[in-house]
Design an enzyme around this catalytic site. Structure first.
Site, PDB file in Angstrom:
ATOM      1  N   GLY A  12      90.256   2.512  35.560  1.00 18.81           N
ATOM      2  CA  GLY A  12      90.518   3.406  34.421  1.00 18.81           C
ATOM      3  C   GLY A  12      91.437   4.559  34.798  1.00 18.81           C
ATOM      4  N   ARG A  16      91.068  12.364  31.442  1.00 22.94           N
ATOM      5  CA  ARG A  16      90.454  13.669  31.193  1.00 22.94           C
ATOM      6  C   ARG A  16      90.303  14.530  32.452  1.00 22.94           C
ATOM      7  NH1 ARG A  16      85.555  11.053  27.983  1.00 22.94           N
ATOM      8  NH2 ARG A  16      86.394   9.212  29.030  1.00 22.94           N
ATOM      9  N   LYS A  23      90.709   9.231  39.608  1.00 18.69           N
ATOM     10  CA  LYS A  23      89.404   9.849  39.343  1.00 18.69           C
ATOM     11  C   LYS A  23      88.358   9.504  40.391  1.00 18.69           C
ATOM     12  CE  LYS A  23      86.612   8.421  35.866  1.00 18.69           C
ATOM     13  NZ  LYS A  23      86.100   8.388  34.481  1.00 18.69           N
ATOM     14  N   GLN A  76      93.960  -4.717  38.147  1.00 20.87           N
ATOM     15  CA  GLN A  76      94.069  -4.866  36.689  1.00 20.87           C
ATOM     16  C   GLN A  76      95.385  -4.225  36.255  1.00 20.87           C
ATOM     17  OE1 GLN A  76      91.519  -2.398  34.308  1.00 20.87           O
ATOM     18  NE2 GLN A  76      91.544  -3.805  32.564  1.00 20.87           N
ATOM     19  N   ASP A 106      82.560   5.737  38.393  1.00 23.51           N
ATOM     20  CA  ASP A 106      82.456   7.176  38.103  1.00 23.51           C
ATOM     21  C   ASP A 106      81.026   7.659  37.873  1.00 23.51           C
ATOM     22  OD1 ASP A 106      81.968   6.021  35.634  1.00 23.51           O
ATOM     23  OD2 ASP A 106      83.543   7.084  34.562  1.00 23.51           O
ATOM     24  N   ASN A 173      73.637   3.000  26.844  1.00 21.61           N
ATOM     25  CA  ASN A 173      74.103   2.097  27.901  1.00 21.61           C
ATOM     26  C   ASN A 173      74.610   2.913  29.085  1.00 21.61           C
ATOM     27  OD1 ASN A 173      75.434   0.165  29.439  1.00 21.61           O
ATOM     28  ND2 ASN A 173      77.233   0.120  28.100  1.00 21.61           N
ATOM     29  N   TYR A 390     100.196  29.527  74.802  1.00 19.05           N
ATOM     30  CA  TYR A 390     101.321  29.071  73.985  1.00 19.05           C
ATOM     31  C   TYR A 390     102.549  29.902  74.280  1.00 19.05           C
ATOM     32  CZ  TYR A 390     103.573  27.677  69.539  1.00 19.05           C
ATOM     33  OH  TYR A 390     104.426  27.190  68.569  1.00 19.05           O
ATOM     34  N   ALA A 426      89.104  43.780  85.737  1.00 19.96           N
ATOM     35  CA  ALA A 426      89.376  44.116  84.334  1.00 19.96           C
ATOM     36  C   ALA A 426      90.840  44.490  84.138  1.00 19.96           C
ATOM     37  CB  ALA A 426      88.484  45.280  83.909  1.00 19.96           C
ATOM     38  N   ARG A 443      97.186  44.498  87.967  1.00 21.77           N
ATOM     39  CA  ARG A 443      97.488  45.591  87.032  1.00 21.77           C
ATOM     40  C   ARG A 443      98.050  46.762  87.837  1.00 21.77           C
ATOM     41  NH1 ARG A 443      92.197  48.384  88.136  1.00 21.77           N
ATOM     42  NH2 ARG A 443      90.608  46.909  87.523  1.00 21.77           N
TER      43      ARG A 443
HETATM   44  C1  UD1 Z   1      81.428   2.899  28.973  1.00 23.63           C
HETATM   45  C2  UD1 Z   1      80.692   1.916  28.072  1.00 23.63           C
HETATM   46  C3  UD1 Z   1      79.611   2.648  27.299  1.00 23.63           C
HETATM   47  C4  UD1 Z   1      78.666   3.331  28.265  1.00 23.63           C
HETATM   48  C5  UD1 Z   1      79.457   4.246  29.219  1.00 23.63           C
HETATM   49  C6  UD1 Z   1      78.540   4.767  30.293  1.00 23.63           C
HETATM   50  C7  UD1 Z   1      82.381   0.249  27.444  1.00 23.63           C
HETATM   51  C8  UD1 Z   1      83.230  -0.261  26.354  1.00 23.63           C
HETATM   52  N1  UD1 Z   1      81.625   1.320  27.146  1.00 23.63           N
HETATM   53  O1  UD1 Z   1      82.080   3.863  28.153  1.00 23.63           O
HETATM   54  O2  UD1 Z   1      78.862   1.759  26.501  1.00 23.63           O
HETATM   55  O3  UD1 Z   1      77.699   4.090  27.554  1.00 23.63           O
HETATM   56  O4  UD1 Z   1      80.517   3.515  29.857  1.00 23.63           O
HETATM   57  O5  UD1 Z   1      79.181   5.718  31.095  1.00 23.63           O
HETATM   58  O6  UD1 Z   1      82.378  -0.291  28.523  1.00 23.63           O
HETATM   59  N2  UD1 Z   1      87.767   0.540  33.235  1.00 23.63           N
HETATM   60  C9  UD1 Z   1      88.663  -0.257  33.868  1.00 23.63           C
HETATM   61  N3  UD1 Z   1      89.688  -0.801  33.148  1.00 23.63           N
HETATM   62  C10 UD1 Z   1      89.839  -0.571  31.830  1.00 23.63           C
HETATM   63  C11 UD1 Z   1      88.905   0.268  31.186  1.00 23.63           C
HETATM   64  C12 UD1 Z   1      87.875   0.809  31.915  1.00 23.63           C
HETATM   65  O7  UD1 Z   1      88.556  -0.509  35.064  1.00 23.63           O
HETATM   66  O8  UD1 Z   1      90.775  -1.124  31.255  1.00 23.63           O
HETATM   67  C13 UD1 Z   1      86.651   1.097  34.017  1.00 23.63           C
HETATM   68  C14 UD1 Z   1      86.745   2.598  34.154  1.00 23.63           C
HETATM   69  O9  UD1 Z   1      87.446   2.940  35.340  1.00 23.63           O
HETATM   70  C15 UD1 Z   1      85.279   2.982  34.247  1.00 23.63           C
HETATM   71  C16 UD1 Z   1      84.574   1.907  33.448  1.00 23.63           C
HETATM   72  O10 UD1 Z   1      85.458   0.838  33.328  1.00 23.63           O
HETATM   73  O11 UD1 Z   1      84.805   2.960  35.563  1.00 23.63           O
HETATM   74  C17 UD1 Z   1      84.143   2.373  32.064  1.00 23.63           C
HETATM   75  O12 UD1 Z   1      85.262   2.800  31.345  1.00 23.63           O
HETATM   76  P1  UD1 Z   1      85.279   4.183  30.566  1.00 23.63           P
HETATM   77  O13 UD1 Z   1      86.585   4.300  29.865  1.00 23.63           O
HETATM   78  O14 UD1 Z   1      84.874   5.290  31.471  1.00 23.63           O
HETATM   79  O15 UD1 Z   1      84.152   3.864  29.488  1.00 23.63           O
HETATM   80  P2  UD1 Z   1      83.239   4.879  28.709  1.00 23.63           P
HETATM   81  O16 UD1 Z   1      83.956   5.373  27.513  1.00 23.63           O
HETATM   82  O17 UD1 Z   1      82.675   5.879  29.618  1.00 23.63           O
HETATM   83 CA    CA Z   2      82.960   6.589  31.886  1.00 25.59          CA
END
Ligand code: UD1
Ligand code: CA
Length: 454
Positions: A12, A16, A23, A76, A106, A173, A390, A426, A443
């Site tokens: 991701g 933010r 991150k 990815q 994270d 979740n 030095y 000294a 000295r």
């Molecule tokens: C996600 C969950 C949400 C949950 C929350 C908990 C989804 C759709 N939603 O939301 O239900 O309550 O985590 O913290 O999964 N990432 C990638 N590639 C991408 C998108 C995301 O690797 O294309 C990774 C991010 O780096 C991260 C994780 O997936 O580690 C979750 O993505 P993030 O955008 O943080 O999802 P949340 O909005 O927090």
């Molecule tokens: Ca997250």
């Protein structure tokens, strides 16, 4: 159990955070977010493979995770959502039978015991997918766990797609899951991006599995603090505060006195022996190891050091050094990297030691600089002694052998060797080597004259 695999989603953007650093490489209690997650996973289960999905800042992330022996990564290319991210791991995990633990990069506060429990439950219930859920005071932003009137888990609804009624659900979740590898990939491929964010949501895989007649579950055993996801710097500070408190409590439970936990900052991987006392405003970082019966602080910083038993360090700053048994440091000393203070050494008021070995029982008590030196046993370094190491270009060594007595305010112009049991008067500026057992004075002699025009 030898068929457990792991995936960490860490591709991701981390928008933010407003940072040029990916991150997952931001630190909480001295350790990168992703390292906390990897350590948690490795502690929870013996993983056959641990695959990390990288994307944003992948070079740096890959370089970092290569330190972990059992990790592999997949890239990815486009960030199309968490389902798409997980699907990238298929190439490393296809045609396997077993269970997959999925975590996000994270969430640094998750406990290994929680993941163990999630996995145990997942296997016992013979689920195709099990979600770790938690009840929170403010569910805003999280995916909600939707259950039917019988309490059976049916789907996860993301904040942006939730109805007003669903938004009231306080079971959320955590973003941590167990999957049965046999059915996962096919179900993931059915996830679409027909939602407000046009993302492939991993969370949609639950309703897909349910509709295909597979069994899923959500187990609510995560504490609210545990599943905090770090998305910005405010949450980074929150995570730091929570973990710092936990670390201090852990040490106290192990027999360390932490007299003011609110002003004590101990990194995650620090080890401290019992009956050691940590006084206020003390920072202990890196992989520092401290022995038993030590007194550390107040106002002390120790970075990546090995400190043996019965050491006392007061108001001082110590970096990357070895401090042997019963050494006394401070107040106001600076021990710089690659120093070794052997047993019973004392380094006190306003003294600095750099890249030097100070032998057993030797004292550097007042206002001295010892750099690039080898000091023998039972040497007394007088107040204001300076190793002139030095010349503006190169560093040179000073060797001071056992039982030397260096008088006050002496300059030792390196390279120079002082023989055993030498006494340096000294105020001397020593430029030449001195043979053992000698007295040396360098000295100008004092002249006292009649004072005119009084
Ligand atoms: C996600 C969950 C949400 C949950 C929350 C908990 C989804 C759709 N939603 O939301 O239900 O309550 O985590 O913290 O999964 N990432 C990638 N590639 C991408 C998108 C995301 O690797 O294309 C990774 C991010 O780096 C991260 C994780 O997936 O580690 C979750 O993505 P993030 O955008 O943080 O999802 P949340 O909005 O927090
Ligand atoms: Ca997250």
């Amino acid at each position: 159990m030898n068929n457990i695999y792991g995936v960490v989603l860490a591709a991701g953007q981390g928008t933010r955070m407003k940072s040029s650093l990916p991150k997952v490489l931001h630190k909480v209690c001295g350790k990168e977010l992703i390292s906390h997650v990897l350590d948690c996973m490795n502690a929870a289960a013996k993983l056959q493979k641990l695959v990390i999905v990288v994307g944003n800042g992948s070079d740096l992330v890959i370089k970092h995770i290569e330190k972990y022996g059992n990790t592999e990564y997949v890239f990815q290319e486009k960030r199309l959502g968490s389902a798409h991210a997980l699907l990238q791991a298929e190439e490393k995990l296809k045609n396997l039978n077993g269970h997959l633990i999925v975590m996000c990069g994270d969430t640094p506060l998750v406990k290994a015991r929680t993941i163990k429990e999630l996995l145990r439950w997942h296997i016992r219930m013979e689920n195709s997918a099990t979600v770790l859920s938690g009840k929170v005071k403010n569910p805003f932003g999280y995916g909600r766990i939707v259950r039917n009137t019988d309490g059976v888990f049916t789907e996860i609804v993301e904040e942006k797609s939730a109805s007003d009624e669903q938004k009231k659900i306080d079971e959320i979740n955590s973003g941590i899951y167990c999957f049965d590898l046999k059915v996962l990939w096919a179900a993931l491929k059915k996830v679409d991006n027909k939602n407000n964010k046009k993302e492939y949501y991993l969370t949609d895989v639950i309703s897909i599995l349910n509709n295909d007649g597979h069994k899923t579950g959500a187990i609510c055993l995560a504490e609210e603090e545990e599943i905090l996801g770090v998305n910005d710097r405010v949450q980074l500070a929150e995570a730091e505060a929570i973990m710092r408190k936990e670390i201090n409590i852990e040490h106290m439970k192990n027999g360390v006195t932490v007299s003011a936990p609110e002003s004590t900052y101990i990194d995650k991987d620090v080890v401290i022996g019992h009956d050691t006392i940590i006084k206020p405003n003390t920072h202990i970082s890196g992989r520092t190891k401290i022995g038993k019966n030590c007194v550390i602080g107040p106002d002390t910083t120790i970075m990546s050091c090995k400190v043996e038993d019965e050491v006392s360090i007061v108001c001082s700053y110590i970096e990357n050094s070895q401090i042997k048994k019963n050494v006394k440091i401070g107040p106001y000393a600076h021990i710089r990297p690659e120093s070794v203070l052997k047993e019973n050494v004392k380094v006190g008021n306003f003294s600095e030691v750099k890249k030097s070995v100070v032998g057993e029982g030797s004292k550097v008590n007042h206002l001295s600089y010892i750099g690039d030196a080898r000091v023998g046993k039972n040497v007394n370094i007088g107040a204001g002694t300076i190793t002139c190491n030095y010349d503006g270009k190169n560093k040179f060594k000073t060797i001071i052998n056992d039982e030397v007595f260096v008088g006050s305010n002496v300059n030792l112009v390196a390279p120079v060797t002082i023989g055993k049991k030498v006494l340096i008067a000294a105020g001397s500026t020593i430029t030449d080597d001195v043979l053992p057992n000698k007295l040396t004075i360098a000295r100008a002699r004092q002249i006292t004259k009649v004072r005119k025009n009084k």
